[in-house]
Design an enzyme around this catalytic site. Sequence first.
Site, PDB file in Angstrom:
ATOM      1  N   LYS A 256      -0.368  -6.026 -11.017  1.00 13.16           N
ATOM      2  CA  LYS A 256      -0.215  -6.294  -9.584  1.00 13.16           C
ATOM      3  C   LYS A 256       1.187  -6.829  -9.320  1.00 13.16           C
ATOM      4  O   LYS A 256       1.644  -7.781  -9.994  1.00 13.16           O
ATOM      5  CB  LYS A 256      -1.271  -7.298  -9.131  1.00 13.16           C
ATOM      6  CG  LYS A 256      -2.674  -6.705  -9.089  1.00 13.16           C
ATOM      7  CD  LYS A 256      -2.745  -5.551  -8.111  1.00 13.16           C
ATOM      8  CE  LYS A 256      -4.168  -5.159  -7.788  1.00 13.16           C
ATOM      9  NZ  LYS A 256      -4.218  -4.006  -6.874  1.00 13.16           N
TER      10      LYS A 256
ATOM     11  N   ASP B  26       1.073  -1.873  -9.008  1.00  9.24           N
ATOM     12  CA  ASP B  26       0.435  -1.700  -7.689  1.00  9.24           C
ATOM     13  C   ASP B  26       0.886  -2.830  -6.782  1.00  9.24           C
ATOM     14  O   ASP B  26       0.602  -3.999  -7.052  1.00  9.24           O
ATOM     15  CB  ASP B  26      -1.094  -1.713  -7.857  1.00  9.24           C
ATOM     16  CG  ASP B  26      -1.826  -1.505  -6.533  1.00  9.24           C
ATOM     17  OD1 ASP B  26      -1.153  -1.299  -5.496  1.00  9.24           O
ATOM     18  OD2 ASP B  26      -3.075  -1.542  -6.542  1.00  9.24           O
TER      19      ASP B  26
ATOM     20  N   GLU C   2       2.150   2.261  -7.296  1.00 12.25           N
ATOM     21  CA  GLU C   2       1.101   2.433  -6.269  1.00 12.25           C
ATOM     22  C   GLU C   2       1.390   1.546  -5.065  1.00 12.25           C
ATOM     23  O   GLU C   2       1.649   0.343  -5.227  1.00 12.25           O
ATOM     24  CB  GLU C   2      -0.236   2.056  -6.920  1.00 12.25           C
ATOM     25  CG  GLU C   2      -1.457   2.137  -6.017  1.00 12.25           C
ATOM     26  CD  GLU C   2      -2.756   1.979  -6.829  1.00 12.25           C
ATOM     27  OE1 GLU C   2      -2.842   2.505  -7.962  1.00 12.25           O
ATOM     28  OE2 GLU C   2      -3.685   1.314  -6.325  1.00 12.25           O
TER      29      GLU C   2
ATOM     30  N   ASP D 226      -3.169   4.600  -2.393  1.00 15.26           N
ATOM     31  CA  ASP D 226      -4.512   4.023  -2.559  1.00 15.26           C
ATOM     32  C   ASP D 226      -5.065   3.723  -1.168  1.00 15.26           C
ATOM     33  O   ASP D 226      -5.694   4.581  -0.540  1.00 15.26           O
ATOM     34  CB  ASP D 226      -4.421   2.764  -3.443  1.00 15.26           C
ATOM     35  CG  ASP D 226      -5.706   1.956  -3.499  1.00 15.26           C
ATOM     36  OD1 ASP D 226      -6.734   2.434  -2.991  1.00 15.26           O
ATOM     37  OD2 ASP D 226      -5.698   0.823  -4.036  1.00 15.26           O
TER      38      ASP D 226
ATOM     39  N   LYS E 102     -11.475   6.230  -5.249  1.00 14.86           N
ATOM     40  CA  LYS E 102     -12.388   5.101  -5.460  1.00 14.86           C
ATOM     41  C   LYS E 102     -13.769   5.494  -4.938  1.00 14.86           C
ATOM     42  O   LYS E 102     -13.928   5.715  -3.730  1.00 14.86           O
ATOM     43  CB  LYS E 102     -11.879   3.853  -4.737  1.00 14.86           C
ATOM     44  CG  LYS E 102     -10.555   3.346  -5.293  1.00 14.86           C
ATOM     45  CD  LYS E 102     -10.138   2.018  -4.672  1.00 14.86           C
ATOM     46  CE  LYS E 102      -8.859   1.505  -5.336  1.00 14.86           C
ATOM     47  NZ  LYS E 102      -8.369   0.254  -4.741  1.00 14.86           N
TER      48      LYS E 102
ATOM     49  N   GLN F  17     -12.254  -0.885  -6.882  1.00 12.43           N
ATOM     50  CA  GLN F  17     -12.360  -1.613  -5.618  1.00 12.43           C
ATOM     51  C   GLN F  17     -12.793  -3.049  -5.897  1.00 12.43           C
ATOM     52  O   GLN F  17     -13.426  -3.682  -5.081  1.00 12.43           O
ATOM     53  CB  GLN F  17     -13.358  -0.889  -4.704  1.00 12.43           C
ATOM     54  CG  GLN F  17     -13.182  -1.204  -3.231  1.00 12.43           C
ATOM     55  CD  GLN F  17     -11.773  -0.937  -2.757  1.00 12.43           C
ATOM     56  OE1 GLN F  17     -11.411   0.203  -2.563  1.00 12.43           O
ATOM     57  NE2 GLN F  17     -10.970  -1.976  -2.573  1.00 12.43           N
TER      58      GLN F  17
HETATM   59  C1  MUC Z   1      -6.211  -1.948  -5.847  1.00  9.59           C
HETATM   60  O1  MUC Z   1      -6.039  -0.930  -6.496  1.00  9.59           O
HETATM   61  O2  MUC Z   1      -5.476  -2.133  -4.896  1.00  9.59           O
HETATM   62  C2  MUC Z   1      -7.186  -4.572  -4.352  1.00  9.59           C
HETATM   63  C3  MUC Z   1      -7.304  -4.342  -3.026  1.00  9.59           C
HETATM   64  C4  MUC Z   1      -8.053  -3.179  -2.887  1.00  9.59           C
HETATM   65  O3  MUC Z   1      -8.377  -2.603  -1.841  1.00  9.59           O
HETATM   66  O4  MUC Z   1      -8.404  -2.702  -4.093  1.00  9.59           O
HETATM   67  C5  MUC Z   1      -7.958  -3.580  -5.098  1.00  9.59           C
HETATM   68  C6  MUC Z   1      -7.296  -2.911  -6.226  1.00  9.59           C
HETATM   69 MG    MG Z   2      -4.292  -0.259  -5.246  1.00 13.66          MG
END
Ligand code: MUC
Ligand code: MG
Length: 367
Positions: A162, A191, A217, A242, A266, A294
Site C-alpha cells: 500500500k 496500490d 494500481e 481497481d 473483485k 476487498q
Molecule cells: C485494494 O485493492 O484497494 C482497499 C480499499 C478497497 O476498496 O479495497 C482494498 C484493497
Molecule cells: Mg486497490
Amino acid sequence: MKIVQVEAIPFAIPYAKPLRFASGEVHTADHVLVRVYTDEGLVGTAEAPPRPYTYGETQESIVAVIDKIFAPQILGLTALEREVVHARLDRTVGNPTAKAAIDMALWDIIGQAAEMPVSGLLGGYTDRLRVSHMVGFAPAEEMVAEAERIRDTYGITTFKVKVGRRPYTDDVDACRALRAALGPDVNLYVDGNRGWSPSEAARALREMDDLGLTFAEELCPADDVLGRRWLVAQSRIPFIADESATHAADVTRELLGGSATAISIKTARTGFTASQRILRQCEGLGVEIVMGNQIDGQIGTLCTVAFGAAHRTSAHHPGELSNFLDMTDDLLAEPLTIREGALRVREGNGLGIDVDPEKLARYRQDH
Ligand code: MUC
Ligand code: MG
C-alpha cells in the site's frame, strides 16, 4: 429451485492487526452474511463487505437494500433465472457488494443442485491460486517484518504494498526496504488507493524504477482525468484500475480512455456473473487481470479462489487472498489454510461454504 427467502445477517469480527491504506482503514470485519433459501431446502451463502470509501455502502445499507428492495424483487424466481435476477437488481443503482453476494449465493445453489463445484462450472482451469499478500501502512521496518513473516510462514512470495501516503518519499523508502530485505525473486507491486496526485505518482514511479515492480494500481484518482492519462502513458509497468473500474462500462471507459492498462477483478463487487463478463472483456482486449481483495473474510476469499482458479487468465497472476489472516476469527467451520504460497479451491458441491452456527451466533449483530 424457487427462491423462498433471502437473509442478510450483519456480523462483526475484530481484526488482530488493522489494515491501513490511503483511502481508509479496517479494524473490524463488519460484514453481512447473505443466505438465499430455496423451496427444495438448498441454501446459497456469500458475504458482502461494506467499503464506504469505495462504494458508499455500509453494513446497515447492505442489510436494508437486501431486506427492503432486493429480496422482495427476487422471491419466487428460480436460481437458474440469474439474468432476470440481475435485471431486477440493476433497477437499483450502486450497492455492488449486496448485488454480488446474492449472485454468488445463487451460483452456490446451482452448484449444490448440480452436485458440482462452482469453480468447475465457471471454467475449472485449476484447483488453486497462488497468493499475493497486501501489506498496509506502517513504518518501513514493520512492513518488512510482516512480509518476512508471511513469506516464512505461508510461502507467499508476492506482495502488494500500500502506497499513497504523503510525502510520497515514505512509501518509496518502504518499497526500497522491502526489495532490499526480500531479494530479487519476490514479486512486489504497489496500490495507491488514489492517495497521490499524478505528478507525485510520476515522481514516485521514476524513483522506484530500479525496484522491478510488476504493477501499479490506482496511484491517483481516475477523476484527475487528463493527469491520470498522462501518468498511465508514461508508466513502464501495467497500471491497474481497481476502484475506478467496478463494472463493465467503467472497465471500457478506463481502458479505452488510456486511464488504465490492467484490471483488478473483485468477486466481492461483481460476483461471478459480472466478473466473468469483465474477465472475457479483458481477454478480448488483451488486458491483464489480477484477482483483487476487498479485505474479504474467509467466505469472500473462498469465492475469489473459486472464480480465480476457474480461468487461465484469472489464475495467471497470484490473487490477493490472505488478509483474512489478520482477523481474530471467522465464520467458517473449517478454516482456510494457505500452504506453499497457495490456496486451494474447496472441494465439494457449490462453493463448499460451511458456516459454524456457534460462531455466527457469537458474532451476529442483530440479536
Ligand atoms: C485494494 O485493492 O484497494 C482497499 C480499499 C478497497 O476498496 O479495497 C482494498 C484493497
Ligand atoms: Mg486497490
